[in-house]
Structures are given as structure tokens and as C-alpha cells.
Design a protein around this motif. Sequence first.
Motif, short mmCIF file in Angstrom:
data_model
loop_
_atom_site.label_atom_id
_atom_site.label_comp_id
_atom_site.label_asym_id
_atom_site.label_seq_id
_atom_site.Cartn_x
_atom_site.Cartn_y
_atom_site.Cartn_z
N LEU A 142 0.94 -1.48 0.01
CA LEU A 142 0.35 -0.23 -0.45
C LEU A 142 0.64 0.90 0.09
CD1 LEU A 142 -2.82 -1.20 2.74
CD2 LEU A 142 -2.46 -2.04 -0.15
N TYR A 143 2.21 1.39 0.03
CA TYR A 143 2.66 2.24 0.81
C TYR A 143 3.08 2.99 -1.09
CZ TYR A 143 3.51 1.85 5.89
OH TYR A 143 2.84 1.83 6.98
N GLU A 144 4.01 1.67 -1.47
CA GLU A 144 4.59 2.27 -3.00
C GLU A 144 2.74 2.77 -3.81
OE1 GLU A 144 5.37 -2.21 -3.51
OE2 GLU A 144 8.06 -1.99 -2.29
N ALA A 145 2.14 2.16 -3.07
CA ALA A 145 0.63 2.78 -4.25
C ALA A 145 0.18 3.75 -3.82
CB ALA A 145 -0.29 1.90 -3.62
N GLY A 146 1.22 4.44 -3.33
CA GLY A 146 0.60 5.62 -2.50
C GLY A 146 -0.10 6.26 -1.16
N PHE A 147 -0.28 4.74 -0.44
CA PHE A 147 -0.55 4.33 1.18
C PHE A 147 0.39 5.84 1.83
CE2 PHE A 147 -2.82 2.78 5.13
CZ PHE A 147 -3.33 3.21 4.56
N LYS A 148 0.28 7.06 2.32
CA LYS A 148 0.52 7.90 3.57
C LYS A 148 0.79 7.19 4.74
CE LYS A 148 1.18 10.17 -0.50
NZ LYS A 148 2.73 9.71 -1.48
N LEU A 149 -0.91 6.59 5.37
CA LEU A 149 -0.57 6.85 7.15
C LEU A 149 -0.02 5.59 7.27
CD1 LEU A 149 -4.17 7.89 7.11
CD2 LEU A 149 -1.96 9.37 8.01
N PRO A 150 0.26 5.03 8.50
CA PRO A 150 1.72 4.17 8.48
C PRO A 150 -0.09 2.70 8.97
CG PRO A 150 1.75 5.58 10.86
CD PRO A 150 0.59 6.25 10.04
N GLY A 151 -1.19 2.71 8.88
CA GLY A 151 -2.04 1.41 9.03
C GLY A 151 -3.17 2.36 9.18
N HIS A 152 -4.37 0.60 9.47
CA HIS A 152 -5.48 0.82 9.40
C HIS A 152 -6.03 1.92 10.02
CE1 HIS A 152 -6.63 -3.42 7.44
NE2 HIS A 152 -7.36 -2.57 6.78
N THR A 153 -5.63 2.44 11.08
CA THR A 153 -5.87 2.97 12.41
C THR A 153 -5.92 4.32 12.43
OG1 THR A 153 -5.33 1.33 14.70
CG2 THR A 153 -5.83 3.58 14.72
N GLU A 154 -4.78 5.17 11.66
CA GLU A 154 -4.39 6.09 11.57
C GLU A 154 -5.36 6.50 9.81
OE1 GLU A 154 -1.59 4.43 13.74
OE2 GLU A 154 -2.03 3.34 11.79
N TYR A 155 -5.31 5.81 9.37
CA TYR A 155 -6.59 5.72 7.55
C TYR A 155 -8.13 5.87 8.37
CZ TYR A 155 -7.88 5.80 2.69
OH TYR A 155 -8.33 6.44 1.66
N LEU A 156 -8.32 5.60 9.10
CA LEU A 156 -9.53 5.69 9.63
C LEU A 156 -10.19 6.73 10.60
CD1 LEU A 156 -10.32 1.67 10.19
CD2 LEU A 156 -11.42 3.20 8.27
#
Length: 352
Positions: A142-156
Motif C-alpha cells: 500500500l505504501y508503494e501505491a501511495g498510502f501515506k499513513l502508518p496503518g488502518h487505525t490512522e487511516y480511519l
Amino acid sequence: MNASSGSSDDRPAHDETPPLALTIGEPAGIGPEISLKAWGLRDREALPAFFAIGDAACYRETASRLGVDIPVKRISQPGDALSVFKHAFPVLDLPLATAARPGELAPANAAAVIGAIDLACDLTLKGEASGIVTSPIHKRVLYEAGFKLPGHTEYLAERVGGSPVMMLSCPGLRVALVTIHMPLKAVAEHLSTSAIAQTGTTLAHALRSDFGIDAPRLAVAALNPHGGEEGHLGREEIDIIAPAIPLIRDTGAEVTGPLPADTLFHERARESYDAVLCMYHDQALIPLKTIDFERGVNTTLGLSIVRTSPDHGTALDIAGKGLAHPGSLVEAIRQAGEIAWNRRRRTAGAGA
């Protein structure tokens, strides 16, 4: 440790409660397998209705690979799951860019993985789903696809707002973390009275609203061996942890501590509290996984929506082999249903 104060006789009928949304997670991992296995245990475990958000073809291929006769049925809206769930595995279809192969990561599918989380979040915010159960994701892809946050929790938390607190639980133990993923040598410098008080306050409120415990009892773990031995083995208990305790008590919770962690988790000690506020990751996770390795649940407290997750990763090494144990996901689904029901009950009571 107290159970929920609500009785099953008080629970709303299934047709009054929206189903839970279960995200696909990393499709090359064990998420699809344990999702199907959890559905197969729906009657034995008395699970609330849920629907998957992911690639229906992936779930069908997984069922075929496992050699199990589990019908997979596409649904057009979450409410359809309430009738479909009894006889088929309901899926809100979100096709992958490329067919998933067990154990082989495909960066092209990252957008669909993130899309499943987004859709689950949107449906829950609109009230069409009663909560989210997230299957494990593989963060590097996901990081390689542009996901900027550490994980599920931070994203939500970014999507819905709130101050998230990670709580892990298994039958017999709940633990909440003040610091989470950081080197042990950095824990002491990152502890603060305000962070401990905020985490403890969120935990106390969640025990009431999410778990039906009207008079929560919290134990606060010390950081140093023997609770610091009155400052001889460290002053964090005196200078940082103890001042947070009266601030947590302001919530009306019963709070004890700081208590030495080496005597905090045996069976008799666990009868004296409903949850433990732990200072760092392994202080919480070692006893939890020792007590019940296969049924740990990760619950995000402090959000406006319900979110739980199994307490394990994608397990790429055993994906596709039929070896994955669904116990943690089963408990995550059960707990999400319990939290959603408790929140609905309290909201209904407040509006009466």
C-alpha cells in the motif's frame, strides 16, 4: 473482567440492525480464507450478519481451493446481506485489477484494497453498515501505491475524525496501549501524563458505551520493574504515571495503579479489573497472546464508527494452504456486533 451488562433478550431483531462490513484486506493473504471460514461458523458461533467488500471471484476461487461448498453471492446493497447471509456468503463486489495468487503480492491490487476500506467507511458513516471489520493489509504494497499513513487505525481516524486508542482483547483480558509501535528505548521519553490520561479516559468511556460496563475498573501498569521501587528503579511512576490517575478517575471509573506488570496478569489479578492501561506494546501483547493466541482482537476506540480487526497479519507463508485459523476474525466479528448493539442501545436510551 466484567461482561457486557446487556442480555441477549434485549438485543434488537436482525432486521433492525444493519450488517457489518468486512473488508477483503490483502487478497494474496489469508483474509479471504478466514472470511469464508468465519461465515461457515456463523450458526455455531451465533455471529451477527456481515457482508464482504471485495472481489467476488477471489472469494469463489478461495472456496474452490479450500474444497468447501460455500456459495458466494453478489449483493447490490448492504441491506441485502440480512437475508442472503443465512444461506450464502454475501459480497459487495469490488473487482481486483488482477487475479489474486496466494502468497504473491500484486501492487496493482492496492487500489482495490484501499477502495474496500473507503467504501466500508462510507457505508458505516451513512448507517448502512453497523461497523467495520478489517482484514489484514500488507502495508509495504500500500505504501508503494501511495498510502501515506502508518496503518488502518490512522487511516480511519483521518477519514472519520477522533483520537484513536488501540485496545487488544481476548476472552478474559482487555489491554489498551499508551505508546504503540516504537523502539523500547524510546518509550520513556514519549510517555506523558496527558497522553496517559487521554488514553485512560477514552478507554473508560468506551467500556461504558461499547461494552456496557457502567462502572469500569481500570488497572494502570507501571513502566519499570517493581513499579520503580519508589524511584530507585526509575521515576516515571512518580513523575508521569501517578499524576494521570486522578485525571482518569474524573470519568467516574475506578482506577488503581501504577501496578507492577509482572503481577498484573495472572488469573486472580484479572478478576479485579475490566481493562489494563499499558505503557508499551509488548507489555500488553505478551500476556494477551499467552492467554489466548488464536482469539485476539484489535479494537479501535475513540472513533465515531465501530472498527475491529483480527490480531494477526496477512500470513503470506500459509495463504492458500487451508491452514489459517479463523478464531481471531470470528471474535472480531462478534465484538464489532456487540459494540454496535451497545452503541445503538445507549443512543436509543438517551433519546427516550
